[in-house]
Scaffold this motif. Structure first.
Motif: not given
Length: 545
Positions: A6-7, A36-40, A72, A75, A78-79
């Motif tokens: 999910k990340y 990347a799907k999120s900032s992390t 962790s 990123s 995001s997106d």
């Protein structure tokens, strides 16, 4: 358990490993392209010493969670597509998981083999990754080996191979900017092998073997190069029959499944230290030596046992590799299917061995016996973490009972209808992830009953019925009563169904009187059912007949 896909969605791993079998040290570098799907971003990593981490060529700090086996970091976007690069080191494992060392003795010295075992969640021990079956990606692998005499194998054929000898720091092998680089000042030789990029696949299917092997090679009818390898201390003639069986099995599955085996080669490797029976790594199947090699002393029973391991693993090249479960709670589907197909394939290529009889009296009887216990599990089990698989998955249920249910489904649908549904399934879902319901949907157009309603009740519930006329109840060896019932499309007195048939004393005596007139499956059905009933409190009555 948190799932990391999910990340971040990986698309391509470019992995470089410098392996020294003698010191057991490995220097690694991996570049991961993905979204990347999120900032992390979180990646799995276990027992890796990460020296440097960059995102889009910019250094980033990271946090390690040893309990969750993750790192962790930010990123920075995001997106969006990003490039992650990690430089790290590790030591070869001695536990037969991850990238591990295996040894054997030959001509007075210890030979060393480096091999992998990544199922279910051990790829993270060789490189940082999203170590989940749904996180499919392509893999490009480069190996720099300190032993230039090694044979080096991976999932795909070798793209380039060369050997370098030098006396100073080589700019390619040991760039001065690399904190892992060794300051080489004496003459050294390195073997450098790059492999073709794999198709999209799950991390647990990536594989590597290097060491000194002997081998035999052939091509099957569809032009796939098939090679079987063994350590030097094994008889070379023990490779011939396993290699032949593999070639014939691939030909059979190509035709049965409709989608040809997609890789240009298939390797089988016997590994001296191997925890399981075998592992279906795509294009590089690894085996325990006793589960692959067939020498001149092997009995027919030995040959059948080894051949079923081979046909089991090769069925996974489609069911598990080409199409992969989305999460480990559907691993039963891979294994139930492969456990049935191993006999289906072997019966087709070696009909004189009559292996269905072996299946009925071993796997089916084993499954019925275990499934008659009061506290037994269902075929499908919830899996919160892949480490639970070994404790949650009873092979008598997940493999043996599950395969009997698949066999029952094939019989009820008809063999050709069943295969038509499988072909649709592989064609639609190749290189993707699925659940059991996706298979039922593919089979439904070829069935005259509701496949999903029928199969889901069988795989999600423990136990099975005893059928007496129009009545059924759950069967227990301890004789307890439970008025459960299961969906039945039809009841047959052959080995089709996962149930037993209760007979009145008159009907039992009549069948026994005409036993020789029954076909083989009817005879086995009667013997298996009565042997189970004899172990219940009603057994005393049956024994008096």
């Amino acid at each position: 358990m948190e799932q990391l896909a999910k990340y971040f969605t990986p698309e391509l791993y470019e992995i470089e490993l410098r392996i020294n079998k003698d010191t057991e040290q490995v220097q690694g570098r991996v570049k991961i392209q993905g979204a990347a799907k999120s900032s992390t971003v979180k990646l799995h990593a276990k027992n890796l010493k990460i020296n440097q981490l960059t995102v889009n060529q910019r250094p980033v700090t990271f946090t390690e969670d040893t309990e969750a086996e993750t790192i962790s970091f930010a990123s920075q976007v995001s997106d969006a597509e990003i490039s992650i690069e990690a430089r790290y080191s590790l030591q070869l494992s001695h536990g037969m998981t991850g990238l591990y060392l295996s040894t054997y003795e030959y001509e007075g010295k210890t030979e060393r083999i480096v091999s992998t075992q990544f199922e279910s969640h051990y790829a993270r021990m060789m490189f940082p990754c999203v170590d989940e079956p749904a996180a499919k990606a392509k893999f490009s692998l480069k190996i720099i080996d300190t032993d230039p005499t090694d044979t080096i194998l991976s999932n795909m054929p070798i793209k380039t191979e060369r050997t370098l000898t030098y006396t100073s720091v080589n700019s390619e092998l040991n760039p001065k900017t690399d904190p892992n680089a060794m300051n080489l000042s004496t003459e050294v030789t390195r073997k450098i092998v790059e492999f073709e990029t794999t198709p999209r696949m799950s991390t647990y299917l990536l594989a590597l073997c290097l060491g000194h092997f002997q081998s035999v090679t052939t091509k099957n009818q569809h032009g796939v190069t098939i090679t079987t390898y063994a350590p030097l201390n094994q008889a070379k003639e023990s490779l011939t029959e396993p290699n032949q069986i593999a070639g014939e099995a691939l030909d059979f599955y190509d035709q049965a499944f409709g989608v040809p085996y997609p890789l240009p080669k298939l390797d089988q490797v016997a590994v001296p230290d191997f925890d399981a029976g075998a592992m279906e790594n795509w294009g590089l199947v690894t085996y325990r030596e006793s589960c692959l090699l067939i020498d001149k002393t092997a009995t027919l029973t030995d040959r059948i046992q080894i051949a079923t391991v081979i046909t089991h693993e090769l069925s996974h090249q489609w069911f598990g590799n080409l199409v992969t479960m989305a999460w480990w709670d559907d691993l039963w589907l891979n294994e139930s299917f492969a456990n049935m197909m191993e006999y289906y394939c072997l019966d087709a290529i070696r009909p004189e061995w009559q292996v269905w009889q072996e299946y009925f009296v071993s796997d089916c009887y084993y499954a019925l016996t275990r499934d008659a216990s009061p506290d037994i599990q269902a075929v499908k089990q919830a899996v919160n973490h892949p480490s639970e698989i070994e404790t949650l998955f009873d092979p008598a249920i997940v493999y043996a009972k599950g395969s009997h249910l698949m066999f029952m489904l094939m019989r009820l649908m008809g063999e050709q209808n069943f295969l038509k549904g499988l072909r649709d399934y592989f064609e639609k879902h190749q290189y993707q992830n699925t659940t059991g319901d996706d298979l039922w949907v593919a089979l439904q157009p070829y069935a005259e009953f509701n496949v999903s309603d029928f199969m889901n009740q069988w795989i999600t519930r423990p136990g099975f019925p005893i059928i007496e006329g129009e009545k059924q109840e759950r069967f227990y060896l301890d004789g307890r009563s439970n008025q459960e019932s299961w969906p039945l499309v039809q009841v047959s007195d052959n080995m089709t169904g996962h149930y037993i048939i209760g007979l009145t004393s008159e009907k039992l005596q009549a069948k026994l009187a005409h036993f020789s007139e029954l076909n083989q499956e009817q005879q086995l059905r009667l013997l298996i059912d009565q042997s189970l009933l004899l172990r219940t409190p009603r057994g005393d009555l049956l024994a008096s007949l």
